[in-house]
Write a protein that holds these residues in place. Structure first.
Motif, PDB file in Angstrom:
ATOM      1  N   VAL A 218       0.850  -1.189   0.000  1.00  0.00           N
ATOM      2  CA  VAL A 218       0.000   0.000   0.000  1.00  0.00           C
ATOM      3  C   VAL A 218       0.889   1.243   0.000  1.00  0.00           C
ATOM      4  O   VAL A 218       1.800   1.366   0.821  1.00  0.00           O
ATOM      5  N   HIS A 219       0.624   2.172  -0.907  1.00  0.00           N
ATOM      6  CA  HIS A 219       1.466   3.359  -1.028  1.00  0.00           C
ATOM      7  C   HIS A 219       0.897   4.576  -0.309  1.00  0.00           C
ATOM      8  O   HIS A 219       1.628   5.526  -0.008  1.00  0.00           O
ATOM      9  N   ASP A 220      -0.409   4.569  -0.037  1.00  0.00           N
ATOM     10  CA  ASP A 220      -1.040   5.691   0.666  1.00  0.00           C
ATOM     11  C   ASP A 220      -1.811   5.134   1.854  1.00  0.00           C
ATOM     12  O   ASP A 220      -2.855   4.498   1.695  1.00  0.00           O
ATOM     13  N   LEU A 221      -1.279   5.391   3.040  1.00  0.00           N
ATOM     14  CA  LEU A 221      -1.769   4.699   4.231  1.00  0.00           C
ATOM     15  C   LEU A 221      -1.700   5.623   5.436  1.00  0.00           C
ATOM     16  O   LEU A 221      -0.763   6.416   5.574  1.00  0.00           O
ATOM     17  N   VAL A 222      -2.699   5.520   6.298  1.00  0.00           N
ATOM     18  CA  VAL A 222      -2.671   6.178   7.608  1.00  0.00           C
ATOM     19  C   VAL A 222      -2.631   5.093   8.663  1.00  0.00           C
ATOM     20  O   VAL A 222      -3.464   4.182   8.660  1.00  0.00           O
ATOM     21  N   TYR A 223      -1.630   5.162   9.527  1.00  0.00           N
ATOM     22  CA  TYR A 223      -1.524   4.209  10.630  1.00  0.00           C
ATOM     23  C   TYR A 223      -1.777   4.936  11.944  1.00  0.00           C
ATOM     24  O   TYR A 223      -1.237   6.021  12.176  1.00  0.00           O
ATOM     25  N   LEU A 224      -2.590   4.327  12.809  1.00  0.00           N
ATOM     26  CA  LEU A 224      -2.859   4.865  14.139  1.00  0.00           C
ATOM     27  C   LEU A 224      -2.502   3.812  15.176  1.00  0.00           C
ATOM     28  O   LEU A 224      -2.962   2.665  15.088  1.00  0.00           O
ATOM     29  N   ASN A 225      -1.695   4.211  16.140  1.00  0.00           N
ATOM     30  CA  ASN A 225      -1.276   3.292  17.197  1.00  0.00           C
ATOM     31  C   ASN A 225      -1.799   3.778  18.546  1.00  0.00           C
ATOM     32  O   ASN A 225      -1.629   4.940  18.894  1.00  0.00           O
ATOM     33  N   SER A 334      -5.781   2.965   2.673  1.00  0.00           N
ATOM     34  CA  SER A 334      -6.032   2.106   3.824  1.00  0.00           C
ATOM     35  C   SER A 334      -5.740   2.849   5.119  1.00  0.00           C
ATOM     36  O   SER A 334      -4.827   3.680   5.177  1.00  0.00           O
ATOM     37  N   VAL A 335      -6.526   2.551   6.151  1.00  0.00           N
ATOM     38  CA  VAL A 335      -6.244   2.991   7.514  1.00  0.00           C
ATOM     39  C   VAL A 335      -5.991   1.729   8.336  1.00  0.00           C
ATOM     40  O   VAL A 335      -6.795   0.796   8.327  1.00  0.00           O
ATOM     41  N   VAL A 336      -4.852   1.694   9.011  1.00  0.00           N
ATOM     42  CA  VAL A 336      -4.467   0.526   9.798  1.00  0.00           C
ATOM     43  C   VAL A 336      -4.443   0.919  11.270  1.00  0.00           C
ATOM     44  O   VAL A 336      -3.874   1.953  11.639  1.00  0.00           O
ATOM     45  N   LEU A 337      -5.051   0.085  12.093  1.00  0.00           N
ATOM     46  CA  LEU A 337      -5.175   0.360  13.524  1.00  0.00           C
ATOM     47  C   LEU A 337      -4.343  -0.633  14.323  1.00  0.00           C
ATOM     48  O   LEU A 337      -4.507  -1.848  14.191  1.00  0.00           O
ATOM     49  N   GLY A 338      -3.446  -0.112  15.160  1.00  0.00           N
ATOM     50  CA  GLY A 338      -2.589  -0.963  15.975  1.00  0.00           C
ATOM     51  C   GLY A 338      -2.750  -0.686  17.445  1.00  0.00           C
ATOM     52  O   GLY A 338      -3.413   0.262  17.868  1.00  0.00           O
ATOM     53  N   GLY A 339      -2.116  -1.523  18.262  1.00  0.00           N
ATOM     54  CA  GLY A 339      -2.213  -1.385  19.706  1.00  0.00           C
ATOM     55  C   GLY A 339      -3.645  -1.631  20.178  1.00  0.00           C
ATOM     56  O   GLY A 339      -4.379  -2.436  19.609  1.00  0.00           O
ATOM     57  N   LEU A 368     -12.338   3.058   0.970  1.00  0.00           N
ATOM     58  CA  LEU A 368     -11.332   2.998   2.031  1.00  0.00           C
ATOM     59  C   LEU A 368     -11.325   1.629   2.706  1.00  0.00           C
ATOM     60  O   LEU A 368     -12.365   1.093   3.065  1.00  0.00           O
ATOM     61  N   ARG A 369     -10.119   1.083   2.891  1.00  0.00           N
ATOM     62  CA  ARG A 369      -9.968  -0.135   3.677  1.00  0.00           C
ATOM     63  C   ARG A 369      -9.597   0.235   5.102  1.00  0.00           C
ATOM     64  O   ARG A 369      -8.737   1.076   5.321  1.00  0.00           O
ATOM     65  N   ILE A 370     -10.264  -0.390   6.071  1.00  0.00           N
ATOM     66  CA  ILE A 370      -9.875  -0.250   7.474  1.00  0.00           C
ATOM     67  C   ILE A 370      -9.448  -1.627   7.945  1.00  0.00           C
ATOM     68  O   ILE A 370     -10.206  -2.599   7.861  1.00  0.00           O
ATOM     69  N   ASP A 371      -8.212  -1.728   8.375  1.00  0.00           N
ATOM     70  CA  ASP A 371      -7.657  -3.016   8.778  1.00  0.00           C
ATOM     71  C   ASP A 371      -7.046  -2.919  10.162  1.00  0.00           C
ATOM     72  O   ASP A 371      -6.551  -1.861  10.571  1.00  0.00           O
TER      73      ASP A 371
END
Length: 401
Positions: A218-225, A334-339, A368-371
């Motif tokens: 994925v080249h355009d991504l927002v990650y939230l931890n 994509s938005v990826v959620l961690g923690g 939008l993908r939310i993973d």
């Protein structure tokens, strides 16, 4: 306790043009094995765009350096002799450190992102830098025999919940830890005897998840931890990490979501991390602290108590508001959620998805993908290891360790 002398990366530019090309190719090959897993010589030849004899020589050199090895070929069912599998040597390892308000996590990660060990040392109070150094030193002293017998340590990577000068490993501000203008990499390097680097935890997690997890390709991504220290973020734009003029971009946890909310440690009111908050979850769960795996077990229980369900849904709705804003600003794939955010999402994924679709501009939310972060509790450990492996991957033949 010093286990070995700190490594000193040598310049990949030393030598003639042929030597520089060889070292560049070694870097390319080791990076392919580290990020892509075991591959045949034939696959490496195709991907690297080099001829078979060159790949063979590079594999042999990596093996001589102790950075790769080959195993017997697999039967592909095709005509001809099958190609051996080439592996990055997982016994070449990075030590990782992740201090937080309630624990210090120490990890041991091999090339190929192989997690050998992770130890979560719970602390009675928020640890200082000195206490962090002492805890890590003591844990590694207990592992000394194992380390010396089985592994080669390339360095230490430290994931910090705060603003970090990654050039010298100084923490400019980690408000939840109470660290301000604190050198971290230098005292750890002095105590452990290994080259040490430090960086922001959410940025490292973004890198790890984009290489090995939900964000791969994925080249355009927002990650939230989400952690006990609050919410951090990372943004990939066109495949590159968004850093900002001073390297501190994507402090997404301080996005305004409630103008009548609580005052944040940053001085503003109603920041995302004051409304979507691990302590609030723990309070309704009746717990003081929890590891991520334990939190999963509690939140994925279908018979959540009404007050727990209400708090989970409230936090999901606030998180959706913030994600809607991020979609408008960054237009990610994509938005990826961690923690703990990953656990929160799994507790009611459709609620979050529906709310984001409703709150995004036009049709942006439809695609939008939310993973959830695939690396789960390993995420910060793997990310910190990437930091430690940086010099080795850049110049395998010129990095002494």
């Amino acid at each position: 306790m010093t286990l070995t002398r700190a490594s000193r990366p040598l310049s990949a530019g030393v030598g003639n043009r042929n030597d520089q090309t060889r070292r560049h190719n070694l870097s390319t090959l080791l990076t392919m094995l580290h990020h892509g897993g075991a591959q045949t010589r034939a696959q490496l030849t195709r991907q690297a765009g080099l001829n078979r004899s060159t790949i063979g020589a590079l594999v042999t050199e990596l093996a001589d350096l102790g950075l790769a090895y080959e195993t017997d070929p697999q039967d592909s069912g095709l005509v001809g002799r099958p190609s051996p599998l080439v592996h990055a040597n997982e016994k070449v390892v990075a030590i990782t450190v992740n201090p937080d308000v309630d624990a210090i996590t120490i990890g041991l990660v091999g090339l190929g992102a192989v997690l050998h060990k992770r130890i979560r040392f719970e602390t009675a109070a928020v640890p200082t830098v000195r206490e962090t150094v002492n805890v890590v030193s003591a844990v590694l002293a207990g592992m000394r025999t194992e380390l010396e017998a089985q592994f080669r340590v390339v360095g230490v990577g430290v994931a910090i919940p705060g603003l970090v000068n990654s050039n010298d490993g100084t923490v400019l501000l980690a408000p939840h830890l109470g660290w301000r203008d604190e050198p971290v990499a230098a005292p750890l390097a002095d105590a452990l005897g290994f080259a040490t680097r430090a960086a922001n935890d959410a940025g490292l997690a973004t890198v790890a998840e984009s290489l090995y997890g939900s964000g791969r390709g994925v080249h355009d991504l927002v990650y939230l931890n989400g952690s006990a220290s609050g919410i951090g973020g990372g943004v990939l734009a066109g495949g590159s990490m968004l850093r900002g003029s001073q390297g501190f971009a994507a402090e997404l946890g301080h996005t305004l979501v409630n103008s009548r909310g609580e005052r944040c440690h940053c001085g503003k009111t109603g920041c995302l991390e004051t409304e979507v908050n691990l302590d609030r979850l723990l309070a309704v769960l009746g717990r003081d602290s929890l590891g991520l795996d334990e939190l999963d077990e509690l939140l994925l229980n279908e018979t959540l108590a009404p007050d727990v369900r209400a708090e989970v849904d409230r936090q999901l709705d606030v998180l959706a508001l913030a994600i809607g804003n991020f979609v408008s600003v960054f237009n990610p794939e994509s938005v990826v959620l961690g923690g703990f955010l990953g656990s929160l999402y799994e507790a009611n994924p459709e609620r979050l998805r529906a709310a984001v679709r409703e709150l995004t501009l036009g049709s942006l939310g439809e695609t939008l993908r939310i993973d959830r972060a695939q690396l789960r509790s390993r995420l910060l450990t793997i990310g910190a290891a990437e930091l430690a492996f940086g010099d080795l991957l850049a110049d395998p033949a010129g990095t002494a360790f």
